[in-house]
Design an enzyme around this catalytic site. Sequence first.
Site, PDB file in Angstrom:
ATOM      1  N   GLY A  73       5.559  -5.164 -46.786  1.00  0.00           N
ATOM      2  CA  GLY A  73       4.971  -3.903 -47.201  1.00  0.00           C
ATOM      3  C   GLY A  73       6.076  -3.008 -47.767  1.00  0.00           C
ATOM      4  O   GLY A  73       7.215  -3.053 -47.309  1.00  0.00           O
ATOM      5  N   ASN A 103       7.776 -15.130 -40.969  1.00  0.00           N
ATOM      6  CA  ASN A 103       6.399 -15.526 -41.236  1.00  0.00           C
ATOM      7  C   ASN A 103       6.284 -17.006 -41.577  1.00  0.00           C
ATOM      8  O   ASN A 103       5.230 -17.605 -41.417  1.00  0.00           O
ATOM      9  CB  ASN A 103       5.817 -14.692 -42.372  1.00  0.00           C
ATOM     10  CG  ASN A 103       5.676 -13.229 -41.978  1.00  0.00           C
ATOM     11  OD1 ASN A 103       5.267 -12.919 -40.864  1.00  0.00           O
ATOM     12  ND2 ASN A 103       6.049 -12.338 -42.869  1.00  0.00           N
ATOM     13  N   ARG A 163       0.936 -18.616 -41.282  1.00  0.00           N
ATOM     14  CA  ARG A 163       1.826 -19.118 -42.335  1.00  0.00           C
ATOM     15  C   ARG A 163       2.872 -20.113 -41.829  1.00  0.00           C
ATOM     16  O   ARG A 163       3.512 -20.797 -42.620  1.00  0.00           O
ATOM     17  CB  ARG A 163       2.507 -17.919 -43.035  1.00  0.00           C
ATOM     18  CG  ARG A 163       1.563 -17.137 -43.927  1.00  0.00           C
ATOM     19  CD  ARG A 163       2.087 -15.742 -44.240  1.00  0.00           C
ATOM     20  NE  ARG A 163       1.900 -14.816 -43.113  1.00  0.00           N
ATOM     21  CZ  ARG A 163       2.222 -13.527 -43.144  1.00  0.00           C
ATOM     22  NH1 ARG A 163       2.755 -13.005 -44.235  1.00  0.00           N
ATOM     23  NH2 ARG A 163       2.008 -12.753 -42.100  1.00  0.00           N
TER      24      ARG A 163
HETATM   25  C1  UD1 Z   1       3.893  -6.629 -41.242  1.00  0.00           C
HETATM   26  C2  UD1 Z   1       3.598  -5.273 -41.895  1.00  0.00           C
HETATM   27  C3  UD1 Z   1       4.402  -5.182 -43.189  1.00  0.00           C
HETATM   28  C4  UD1 Z   1       5.873  -5.392 -42.911  1.00  0.00           C
HETATM   29  C5  UD1 Z   1       6.116  -6.706 -42.164  1.00  0.00           C
HETATM   30  C6  UD1 Z   1       7.550  -6.773 -41.701  1.00  0.00           C
HETATM   31  C7  UD1 Z   1       1.276  -4.732 -41.264  1.00  0.00           C
HETATM   32  C8  UD1 Z   1      -0.108  -4.658 -41.716  1.00  0.00           C
HETATM   33  N1  UD1 Z   1       2.180  -5.152 -42.174  1.00  0.00           N
HETATM   34  O1  UD1 Z   1       3.410  -7.628 -42.116  1.00  0.00           O
HETATM   35  O2  UD1 Z   1       4.220  -3.910 -43.793  1.00  0.00           O
HETATM   36  O3  UD1 Z   1       6.611  -5.375 -44.123  1.00  0.00           O
HETATM   37  O4  UD1 Z   1       5.291  -6.777 -40.980  1.00  0.00           O
HETATM   38  O5  UD1 Z   1       7.843  -7.992 -41.077  1.00  0.00           O
HETATM   39  O6  UD1 Z   1       1.579  -4.390 -40.135  1.00  0.00           O
HETATM   40  N2  UD1 Z   1      -0.093  -8.817 -34.539  1.00  0.00           N
HETATM   41  C9  UD1 Z   1      -0.824  -8.528 -33.410  1.00  0.00           C
HETATM   42  N3  UD1 Z   1      -2.187  -8.409 -33.504  1.00  0.00           N
HETATM   43  C10 UD1 Z   1      -2.831  -8.550 -34.691  1.00  0.00           C
HETATM   44  C11 UD1 Z   1      -2.075  -8.834 -35.846  1.00  0.00           C
HETATM   45  C12 UD1 Z   1      -0.717  -8.956 -35.738  1.00  0.00           C
HETATM   46  O7  UD1 Z   1      -0.273  -8.396 -32.319  1.00  0.00           O
HETATM   47  O8  UD1 Z   1      -4.048  -8.408 -34.681  1.00  0.00           O
HETATM   48  C13 UD1 Z   1       1.363  -8.973 -34.422  1.00  0.00           C
HETATM   49  C14 UD1 Z   1       1.838 -10.327 -34.872  1.00  0.00           C
HETATM   50  O9  UD1 Z   1       1.880 -11.234 -33.773  1.00  0.00           O
HETATM   51  C15 UD1 Z   1       3.233 -10.026 -35.394  1.00  0.00           C
HETATM   52  C16 UD1 Z   1       3.165  -8.572 -35.817  1.00  0.00           C
HETATM   53  O10 UD1 Z   1       1.982  -8.055 -35.276  1.00  0.00           O
HETATM   54  O11 UD1 Z   1       4.219 -10.188 -34.398  1.00  0.00           O
HETATM   55  C17 UD1 Z   1       3.155  -8.425 -37.333  1.00  0.00           C
HETATM   56  O12 UD1 Z   1       2.114  -9.211 -37.876  1.00  0.00           O
HETATM   57  P1  UD1 Z   1       2.349 -10.128 -39.136  1.00  0.00           P
HETATM   58  O13 UD1 Z   1       1.111 -10.868 -39.398  1.00  0.00           O
HETATM   59  O14 UD1 Z   1       3.602 -10.872 -39.025  1.00  0.00           O
HETATM   60  O15 UD1 Z   1       2.504  -9.011 -40.270  1.00  0.00           O
HETATM   61  P2  UD1 Z   1       3.247  -9.162 -41.664  1.00  0.00           P
HETATM   62  O16 UD1 Z   1       2.348  -9.782 -42.642  1.00  0.00           O
HETATM   63  O17 UD1 Z   1       4.568  -9.793 -41.475  1.00  0.00           O
HETATM   64 MG    MG Z   2       5.436 -10.757 -39.952  1.00  0.00          MG
END
Ligand code: UD1
Ligand code: MG
Length: 484
Positions: free
Chosen positions: A142, A230, A18
């Site tokens: 979430g 994001n 994003r």
């Molecule tokens: C996530 C939460 C959401 C919460 C929000 C708060 C999940 C599914 N959702 O959403 O409930 O409200 O954060 O900011 O967790 N990452 C990895 N490996 C992956 C995917 C993601 O390391 O395979 C890391 C990303 O780099 C990031 C973090 O996990 O730092 C969160 O991922 P992101 O895509 O930002 O989740 P949100 O959509 O923000």
């Molecule tokens: Mg996030």
Amino acid sequence: MSNNDLTNVILAAGKGTRLKSSLAKVLHRAGGRTLVEHIVRACEPLKGRETVVVVGHQAEQVAAIVEPLEAVTVLQHPQNGTGHAMLVAKRSLGRAKLAVVLPGDAPLVRAETLKALITAHRNGNAAATILSAVLADPSGYGRVVRKSETAVSAIVEESQLTDEQRDINEINSAIYCFTLEKLWPALAHVKPNNKHRELYLTDAIAALSAKGETVLAQVAADSREVLGCNTRADLADVDRIFREWKRNALMDAGVTIQLPETVLIDPDVTVGEDTIIEPTVQLLGKTKIGARCTIRTGSVLTDAVLGDEVTVEPHCVVAESRLDDGVIIGPFARLRPNNHLKAGARIGNFVELKKSTIGEGAKAMHLSYLGDAKIGTKSNIGAGTITCNYDGFNKYPTSIGNKVFIGSDTALVAPVRVGDGAYIAAGSTITENVPADGLGIARGRQVNKPGWAAKKRRELAVIEKPKKKTAKKSKRRKATKKRK
Ligand code: UD1
Ligand code: MG
């Protein structure tokens, strides 16, 4: 607080689609640091066993930031969601009983808040404790679905909300404390039931709750602390908050900041009491400013070290330089790296310095370039003086002694030395050393020619006037001829 049963896990493998960027999300900066660095630092005071960072996108660059901070990294490839990231980290968690899990994109969280989360988790004997927050606009996050005032039944992602759930304004920060022996079996039940086909760590909450485990949510006292980045707009919001916190801390410590919202200060910058910072100033890197200084509007200081009572007049640019007590620079001075301005030295407008030492009380007030130069105590560098320090291949030094007077528009062709107390005549191009107390003069001798200008004007007047008349007449003649 002893936390030797606890490990921190930072999920930082995601791309950050994003943000629409070629740079992985956690490498973006807010408040003067990369997002991931803020989070590693917030974990340090918890004194856990270690901090494990799950890396994936641009893993090497992320590792280069977190490893010097004593975090260990584990590679997640491909990135199949936050739940998958946690499973990848599993083998690195050793004998830890608890894990504080944090996303790599929520950098405002403070150690005190994490400590309170751990305490709530321990006191509540919980399987999972979620750091939540109540937001006026919960969109994008979430939502925390509670089954009673104290217990949580699920976290529902924005894309999967029912119409009723959409009104819930308690959000999941994605910061949790887990009891690991309870988390792993719950995570084993989680399926990639979403449009991205990812394993969501959030789904482990519903699995734990369904098994009758205790799941708590602790509401953050300051909801700003959980803001995630994001989008570029999120980054700007988070940066604004970091900058405000830094300015407030400095103002609390006795620094005056005018129109504070226009002033940008990096986290490692220190400023002494009664220093005044005017609007639109930027203090960057490891800049250190003493007491009773004035940093005037539009100036940008990077890795600068200022003593006490230094004045930086408007619109100066200073990098990696030391300015001792009482120095005054600017307006419009440019200090490139590696200068040392000793006490009471003065640098005026449109003066550029590089790798130069300016002695105590010495002055270069107007339109000069001083590079690789050493200038002694109380010397005066006239307007337009240039050190010619570069011959296209190498740089050479210029050495100017104490109480030297360099006349305006002097070119000092380096390497060259001017001894103590010497004078250089204005307009000189100095290619040879000048001895102490001597005069260096290197310019063409002036010749005055009395009456020359008046004579020239008379000559020009005679030649120019008739020319014009004859030109017009001949044109007219040609025209009448044609008509005939
Ligand atoms: C996530 C939460 C959401 C919460 C929000 C708060 C999940 C599914 N959702 O959403 O409930 O409200 O954060 O900011 O967790 N990452 C990895 N490996 C992956 C995917 C993601 O390391 O395979 C890391 C990303 O780099 C990031 C973090 O996990 O730092 C969160 O991922 P992101 O895509 O930002 O989740 P949100 O959509 O923000
Ligand atoms: Mg996030």
